[in-house]
Design a protein around this motif. Structure first.
Motif, short mmCIF file in Angstrom:
data_model
loop_
_atom_site.label_atom_id
_atom_site.label_comp_id
_atom_site.label_asym_id
_atom_site.label_seq_id
_atom_site.Cartn_x
_atom_site.Cartn_y
_atom_site.Cartn_z
N GLN A 165 28.02 -38.90 83.49
CA GLN A 165 28.23 -37.48 83.27
C GLN A 165 27.15 -36.86 82.38
OE1 GLN A 165 32.24 -37.08 81.88
NE2 GLN A 165 33.10 -37.96 83.73
N SER A 166 26.61 -37.65 81.47
CA SER A 166 25.60 -37.12 80.54
C SER A 166 24.33 -36.67 81.26
CB SER A 166 25.25 -38.17 79.49
OG SER A 166 24.64 -39.30 80.09
N VAL A 167 24.05 -37.25 82.42
CA VAL A 167 22.84 -36.90 83.16
C VAL A 167 23.15 -36.39 84.56
CG1 VAL A 167 21.31 -38.38 81.83
CG2 VAL A 167 22.49 -39.32 83.82
N GLY A 168 24.43 -36.28 84.89
CA GLY A 168 24.82 -35.70 86.17
C GLY A 168 24.42 -36.51 87.39
N CYS A 169 24.66 -37.83 87.34
CA CYS A 169 24.36 -38.65 88.52
C CYS A 169 25.35 -39.80 88.63
CB CYS A 169 22.93 -39.16 88.48
SG CYS A 169 22.62 -40.49 87.32
N ARG A 170 25.31 -40.47 89.76
CA ARG A 170 26.17 -41.60 90.04
C ARG A 170 25.28 -42.83 90.17
NH1 ARG A 170 30.98 -41.62 91.19
NH2 ARG A 170 32.30 -42.62 92.67
N LEU A 171 25.63 -43.90 89.46
CA LEU A 171 24.86 -45.14 89.48
C LEU A 171 25.62 -46.18 90.30
CD1 LEU A 171 22.52 -46.92 88.41
CD2 LEU A 171 23.98 -47.45 86.45
N ALA A 172 25.04 -46.58 91.42
CA ALA A 172 25.63 -47.60 92.27
C ALA A 172 25.14 -48.97 91.82
CB ALA A 172 25.27 -47.36 93.73
N LEU A 173 26.05 -49.91 91.60
CA LEU A 173 25.64 -51.24 91.19
C LEU A 173 24.79 -51.91 92.26
CD1 LEU A 173 27.69 -50.67 88.93
CD2 LEU A 173 28.29 -53.09 89.04
N LEU A 174 25.04 -51.59 93.53
CA LEU A 174 24.23 -52.13 94.61
C LEU A 174 22.75 -51.78 94.40
CD1 LEU A 174 24.18 -53.62 97.35
CD2 LEU A 174 24.50 -51.39 98.44
#
Length: 117
Positions: free
Chosen positions: A88-97
């Protein structure tokens, strides 16, 4: 580390950032206890810090600490390649893949179907 807005430094050497929004640590066996303990205790005193990610280097696993409006830190853990974390702090989603894509760790490659006989 990520900064949202103008960067503020301790001095003219510009090697100590005072206002990170997101900090990411890649854990090693020799530093993991310090990164989770004393270092995180220090980081929690940084007013601008909103998220702290601890990325395991020996397996697929990420711990995300998110600062809540009341100052408490919420832990979210992910340990499957199918998992993702909202930063949320940078407005993105991090996929572990994506995070573990080019590693040789156990469990870092997507499961493939067994060939039919």
């Amino acid at each position: 580390m990520v900064v949202c807005g103008e960067r503020r430094f301790l001095d003219e050497r510009r090697d100590t950032l005072l206002n990170p929004s997101l900090l990411v640590e890649v854990l090693s066996p020799s530093t993991e206890a310090y990164d989770r303990g004393k270092k995180f205790e220090h980081y929690r005193s940084i007013e601008s810090l909103r998220e702290y990610l601890l990325v395991a280097s020996d397996r697929v696993h990420v711990d995300q600490y998110t600062c809540q409006p009341d100052g408490r830190w919420l832990l979210t853990s992910a340990d499957r390649l199918e998992d993702s974390l909202d930063l949320q702090s940078v407005g993105c989603r991090l996929a572990l893949l994506d995070l573990y894509e080019k590693t040789d760790l156990p469990g870092s490659q997507p499961a493939t179907a067994e060939p039919s006989v």
